[in-house]
Write an enzyme that holds these catalytic residues in place. Structure first.
Site, PDB file in Angstrom:
ATOM      1  N   ASP A   1      50.010 133.266  78.446  1.00 14.04           N
ATOM      2  CA  ASP A   1      50.149 132.721  79.803  1.00 14.04           C
ATOM      3  C   ASP A   1      51.243 133.447  80.585  1.00 14.04           C
ATOM      4  OD1 ASP A   1      48.036 130.889  79.772  1.00 14.04           O
ATOM      5  OD2 ASP A   1      49.230 129.460  78.639  1.00 14.04           O
TER       6      ASP A   1
ATOM      7  N   ARG B   1      48.130 125.748  70.818  1.00  7.71           N
ATOM      8  CA  ARG B   1      49.485 125.693  71.345  1.00  7.71           C
ATOM      9  C   ARG B   1      50.256 124.543  70.707  1.00  7.71           C
ATOM     10  NH1 ARG B   1      48.136 127.715  76.814  1.00  7.71           N
ATOM     11  NH2 ARG B   1      45.935 128.283  76.754  1.00  7.71           N
TER      12      ARG B   1
ATOM     13  N   GLY C   1      45.046 120.550  79.105  1.00 12.76           N
ATOM     14  CA  GLY C   1      43.778 121.158  78.709  1.00 12.76           C
ATOM     15  C   GLY C   1      43.424 122.358  79.559  1.00 12.76           C
TER      16      GLY C   1
ATOM     17  N   GLY D   1      42.027 123.974  82.237  1.00 12.66           N
ATOM     18  CA  GLY D   1      41.512 123.563  83.532  1.00 12.66           C
ATOM     19  C   GLY D   1      40.749 124.638  84.266  1.00 12.66           C
TER      20      GLY D   1
ATOM     21  N   ARG E   1      40.207 137.028  78.317  1.00 13.30           N
ATOM     22  CA  ARG E   1      41.429 137.042  77.511  1.00 13.30           C
ATOM     23  C   ARG E   1      41.073 136.944  76.028  1.00 13.30           C
ATOM     24  NH1 ARG E   1      46.285 133.001  78.917  1.00 13.30           N
ATOM     25  NH2 ARG E   1      44.829 131.362  78.235  1.00 13.30           N
TER      26      ARG E   1
ATOM     27  N   ASP F   1      52.902 123.786  76.328  1.00 15.92           N
ATOM     28  CA  ASP F   1      51.485 124.174  76.365  1.00 15.92           C
ATOM     29  C   ASP F   1      51.319 125.678  76.520  1.00 15.92           C
ATOM     30  OD1 ASP F   1      52.525 123.102  78.998  1.00 15.92           O
ATOM     31  OD2 ASP F   1      50.808 124.232  79.735  1.00 15.92           O
TER      32      ASP F   1
ATOM     33  N   ASP G   1      40.133 123.931  91.284  1.00 18.21           N
ATOM     34  CA  ASP G   1      38.797 124.527  91.442  1.00 18.21           C
ATOM     35  C   ASP G   1      38.359 125.326  90.224  1.00 18.21           C
ATOM     36  OD1 ASP G   1      40.330 126.832  91.623  1.00 18.21           O
ATOM     37  OD2 ASP G   1      39.824 127.251  93.716  1.00 18.21           O
ATOM     38  N   GLY G   2      39.260 125.482  89.248  1.00 20.18           N
ATOM     39  CA  GLY G   2      38.887 126.199  88.035  1.00 20.18           C
ATOM     40  C   GLY G   2      38.758 127.697  88.201  1.00 20.18           C
TER      41      GLY G   2
END
EC number: 2.7.7.-
Length: 491
Positions: free
Chosen positions: A260, A181, A88, A90, A174, A250, A123-124
């Site tokens: 990515d 995915r 997911g 994150g 983005r 993913d 920590d995102g």
């Protein structure tokens, strides 16, 4: 007036299990360091309003624009071949979707916008270096006409993030035609939630492959179309020397976009076994392995879709296997057509593959630069001196014999030298985002808060097929002390 986003959100209308609603975590003092003004206009956004304190706050996640419905998307994935049932978003939050000026639905996602329920103790956040890398490479890929996510903006947060050291924090905005995915399908298939797999497939068909709706087997058509797009995408990667670096399921978009850019890199010297990613210890995602891995990923998608393809599961499996069996031919056609174009061959003739293979073999043996070799051949098509290409080979004589064969082959076609040179220059870039140039940009920004090198590199890469004499240095491979041997995810 307030910054207006014409949101039209569809993914957030799917059942709750598809995502978690979560707001970005506000940051201290956001500063907009780059706004992609042409892309903003394409999305129906006002770049002048975005380029403001309020715009910076929105693009950093500090302020939520009207109409947004922030969510983190759920997905699973095979990471280096090992299945992880829950991954997911994150450190990314989808603000919402807009319909662009061409009528295409586009996601607006903030990457590095804080923790989500999928953060897995992270920590995102994102550091400035990886944000700049993704901005540079995704926009370079767009200029190379390779399907890709895009970068709308980069914002410094005014906070630090803890990695190996404390680094400046940043957020990337983005843009994608979707962030769905292969791993999104796997998330529900692993839970045996066929209703969710079907709802997701219906959403993807409506959004990306509407022509499948009225076919006899829409879910088989969906699989066939994703396979075709991935085959063509990976062929285009190879034709510019691109190594994705982390082709997990993913990171495989069902829309057929490159997504990515963590440890990605472009080759300098041609080497099919080349790996840059620091976490790819076995070479699973090496340059030359990418077609095989794409097929492996697509097989995982097929496994998710088989129950939808037909009530007769034996027939469904046979249909899926037949679709997967088309990948190699589709990839091969796209790849070899691209290589013929790179060599200025307007027709396909017996012996072309041998001619191409012999050049690539010599490039491997002689460590010739991939990009400069093909760009140099473009000049030779216009009767330039041969030294510019010969000198790329450790033993130039290895190139001379091949050159005679190539000239004989091109002479068999009616196009004149100027036509051939122009056609070759249109597919052989002079400028790619070379690793050492990206590294220099990141160091200037992180260590000195100097973004002039970043702006200059972006300007050069915006026109990769154009000769830019004032920036010829950007076309050159690294000196030995400049070589970047490893790239990192930056997560």
């Amino acid at each position: 007036m307030a910054v207006h986003f014409p949101f039209d959100n569809s993914y957030a209308a799917l059942p709750e299990g598809f995502f978690a609603r979560v707001a970005p975590t506000p940051v201290a003092t956001p500063r907009l360091i780059k706004l992609n003004r042409p892309l903003a206009r394409e999305l129906g956004l006002d770049p002048d309003r975005l380029d403001s304190p309020e715009g910076a706050e929105i693009l950093a996640g500090k302020r939520i624009p009207e109409g947004a419905d922030p969510i983190a998307m759920a997905y699973a994935g095979h990471q280096f071949g090992n299945f992880v049932p829950q991954l997911g978003d994150g450190r990314a939050i989808l603000l919402g979707e807009v319909i662009d000026q061409n009528g295409v639905r586009r996601d607006i996602q903030l990457k590095g916008s804080g923790p989500t329920p999928y953060s897995r103790r992270g920590d995102g956040r994102a550091a400035l270096g990886p944000v700049l890398r993704e901005y540079i490479v995704s926009e370079a890929m767009a200029a190379l006409d390779i399907p890709t996510t895009r970068s709308l903006a980069a914002v410094i947060t005014g906070e630090t993030v803890a990695r190996e050291t404390l680094l400046p924090g940043a957020v990337l905005t983005r843009i994608a035609t979707s962030h769905i995915r292969v791993g999104t399908f796997q998330f529900f298939a692993a839970r045996r939630n066929q209703d969710a797999v079907k709802a997701l497939a219906d959403h993807v068909i409506a959004r990306h492959y509407p022509n499948a709706i009225n076919t006899k087997q829409p879910y088989l058509t969906l699989l066939q179309e994703v396979i075709r797009r991935q085959a063509e995408l990976v062929a285009r990667w190879l034709l510019v020397g691109f190594i994705h670096g982390v082709m997990n399921t993913d990171n495989c978009s069902v829309a057929g976009e490159t997504i990515d850019y963590g440890p990605c890199a472009f080759m300098d010297g041609y080497d099919p076994t080349k790996v840059f990613s620091s976490i790819d210890h076995t070479g699973r995602y090496a340059y030359g392995n990418q077609p095989r891995i794409a097929l492996w990923n697509l097989t995982r998608l097929a496994e998710c879709l088989v129950p939808l393809i037909s009530d007769d599961q034996d027939a469904a499996i046979a249909d899926a296997e037949a679709a997967l069996g088309q990948f190699s031919e589709q990839f091969g056609q796209a790849y070899h057509a691209g290589l013929r174009a790179k060599l200025g061959l307007f027709t396909a003739q017996d012996g072309d593959r041998e001619l191409i293979g012999d050049l690539l073999g010599a490039m491997i043996e002689q460590a010739a630069d991939f990009t400069l070799t093909f760009r140099g051949l473009s000049d030779l098509a216009g009767n330039a001196e041969t030294d510019s290409v010969r000198n790329l080979f450790a033993e130039p004589a290895a190139f001379d014999g091949w050159l005679g064969r190539w000239r004989q082959r091109t002479a068999a076609e009616p196009q004149d030298a100027a036509t051939r040179r122009a056609a070759m220059q249109a597919v052989n870039p002079a400028f790619i985002p070379r690793n050492h140039r990206i590294q220099a940009v990141i160091e200037a920004a992180v260590e000195r808060d100097d973004f002039a090198p970043f702006e200059e590199l972006l300007a050069v890469l915006a026109h990769p097929y154009r000769d830019q004499p004032g920036f010829a240095g950007y076309a050159q491979p690294p000196q030995p002390h400049e070589q970047v041997l490893q790239t990192f995810c930056g997560t």
